[in-house]
Design a protein around this motif. Sequence first.
Motif, PDB file in Angstrom:
ATOM      1  N   UNK A   1       0.399  -1.292  -0.262  1.00 24.19           N
ATOM      2  CA  UNK A   1      -0.128  -0.114   0.130  1.00 24.19           C
ATOM      3  C   UNK A   1       0.522   1.180   0.038  1.00 24.19           C
ATOM      4  N   UNK A   2       2.140   0.777  -0.503  1.00 20.81           N
ATOM      5  CA  UNK A   2       3.160   2.047  -0.463  1.00 20.81           C
ATOM      6  C   UNK A   2       3.058   3.266  -1.469  1.00 20.81           C
ATOM      7  N   UNK A   3       2.337   4.661  -1.093  1.00 16.51           N
ATOM      8  CA  UNK A   3       2.202   5.531  -2.167  1.00 16.51           C
ATOM      9  C   UNK A   3       2.822   5.133  -3.824  1.00 16.51           C
ATOM     10  N   UNK A   4       4.034   5.011  -3.345  1.00 17.53           N
ATOM     11  CA  UNK A   4       5.068   4.960  -4.685  1.00 17.53           C
ATOM     12  C   UNK A   4       4.393   4.056  -5.489  1.00 17.53           C
ATOM     13  N   UNK A   5       4.586   2.934  -4.968  1.00 16.22           N
ATOM     14  CA  UNK A   5       2.941   1.696  -6.203  1.00 16.22           C
ATOM     15  C   UNK A   5       2.022   2.768  -6.761  1.00 16.22           C
ATOM     16  N   UNK A   6       1.393   3.530  -6.301  1.00 14.82           N
ATOM     17  CA  UNK A   6       0.086   4.258  -6.879  1.00 14.82           C
ATOM     18  C   UNK A   6       0.718   5.490  -7.944  1.00 14.82           C
ATOM     19  N   UNK A   7       1.536   6.286  -7.232  1.00 14.91           N
ATOM     20  CA  UNK A   7       1.849   7.722  -7.477  1.00 14.91           C
ATOM     21  C   UNK A   7       3.659   7.142  -8.869  1.00 14.91           C
ATOM     22  N   UNK A   8       3.887   7.170  -9.314  1.00 15.87           N
ATOM     23  CA  UNK A   8       4.745   7.128 -10.057  1.00 15.87           C
ATOM     24  C   UNK A   8       6.193   7.612  -9.708  1.00 15.87           C
ATOM     25  N   UNK A   9       6.150   9.220  -9.661  1.00 18.00           N
ATOM     26  CA  UNK A   9       6.525   9.905  -9.572  1.00 18.00           C
ATOM     27  C   UNK A   9       7.174  10.480  -7.864  1.00 18.00           C
ATOM     28  N   UNK A  10       6.200   9.941  -7.744  1.00 18.12           N
ATOM     29  CA  UNK A  10       6.545   9.561  -6.272  1.00 18.12           C
ATOM     30  C   UNK A  10       7.799   8.771  -5.568  1.00 18.12           C
ATOM     31  N   UNK A  11       8.596   8.905  -4.523  1.00 26.06           N
ATOM     32  CA  UNK A  11      10.417   8.167  -4.151  1.00 26.06           C
ATOM     33  C   UNK A  11       9.927   7.365  -3.180  1.00 26.06           C
ATOM     34  N   UNK A  12       9.269   7.250  -1.871  1.00 30.26           N
ATOM     35  CA  UNK A  12       8.595   6.833  -1.039  1.00 30.26           C
ATOM     36  C   UNK A  12      10.053   5.807  -0.841  1.00 30.26           C
ATOM     37  N   UNK A  13       9.523   5.246   0.402  1.00 29.76           N
ATOM     38  CA  UNK A  13      11.131   4.036   1.301  1.00 29.76           C
ATOM     39  C   UNK A  13      11.723   3.268   0.300  1.00 29.76           C
ATOM     40  N   UNK A  14      11.188   2.209  -0.692  1.00 28.70           N
ATOM     41  CA  UNK A  14      11.760   2.071  -1.622  1.00 28.70           C
ATOM     42  C   UNK A  14      13.163   2.456  -2.693  1.00 28.70           C
ATOM     43  N   UNK A  15      13.320   3.713  -2.896  1.00 28.88           N
ATOM     44  CA  UNK A  15      13.419   4.919  -4.022  1.00 28.88           C
ATOM     45  C   UNK A  15      14.611   5.012  -3.095  1.00 28.88           C
ATOM     46  N   UNK A  16      14.036   6.108  -1.894  1.00 25.88           N
ATOM     47  CA  UNK A  16      15.695   6.256  -0.989  1.00 25.88           C
ATOM     48  C   UNK A  16      16.556   4.639  -0.116  1.00 25.88           C
ATOM     49  N   UNK A  17      16.039   4.076  -0.026  1.00 23.01           N
ATOM     50  CA  UNK A  17      16.990   3.084   1.125  1.00 23.01           C
ATOM     51  C   UNK A  17      17.572   2.591  -0.553  1.00 23.01           C
ATOM     52  N   UNK A  18      17.889   2.899  -1.988  1.00 22.25           N
ATOM     53  CA  UNK A  18      19.066   2.603  -2.688  1.00 22.25           C
ATOM     54  C   UNK A  18      19.771   3.721  -2.083  1.00 22.25           C
TER      55      UNK A  18
END
Length: 277
Positions: free
Chosen positions: A204-221
């Motif tokens: 349910x993370x927002x990044x899965x529904x809003x492509x331009x949103x970074x979220x945890x996976x993007x920043x964890x990298x």
Amino acid sequence: MASLLESQWLYLTSNFSDFQLASLGSFVIHESVFFLAGLPYLMMECWGLQKYKIQRKVNTPAAQEKCVLRLLLYHTCVNLPLMICSYPVFKYMGFTSQLPLPSWKVMSFQILSYFILEDFIFYWGHRFLHTKWLYKHVHSVHHEYATPFGLTSEYAHPLEILFLGFATIFGPAITGPHLLTLWVWMTVRVLETVEAHCGYDFPWSLSRFLPIYGGADFHDYHHRLLYTKSGNYSSTFTYMDWIFGTDKGYRKLKALKRNEDHSENIVREVDNLVKAE
């Protein structure tokens, strides 16, 4: 509902000054939202919940305790003074706490504008923090946690905290918003940065529904690569990294993972066909 909110707001403005609400009130709201949002992720890591966790590594209790204690110190000695000192600027630019309250349309437009402006400032400032000298002497403090959890979002060198504060309050400071808008902006910004550092990629993370949103996976990298050029420098959205090509490593990694998952699915389907025969 609106009348109830207005009556509660009238009580606040009748019993507290603009200065008290904008500085001390903002500090209380920030601390409440930050720790209430961040502590559940800390508990999940302490309990060893691995499902949806991006990295398998878990921080030691000593590292977790160090983060919390350092945050309490820096929030009191850096964040609070910054909120107090910024009040005259807000007041000069037209800040108000009086009724009527702003409409949701006005508030939504201002907050979206603040996100875009903050993301732009943060991106370039963050890239600058990843230059060799600044990374070594300032930004490396934040990267002590290669496996982030929610509360590590604001664990940083005092100089970096001042920069983060500047990026966050710059938009409101130049527009002089209503206090309610400032509090809502502060709340969603804190929730966003805590989520980006939470260490979990939920369905349910927002990044899965809003492509331009970074979220945890993007920043964890970004945290996994302990180098000055790790990429993924944006705070909220991903388009700045895409425009300037600082997410190439991340996109290549995601493409490889998709290919691996696709190969595994093919093998699984073949096995099922063989078993069916």
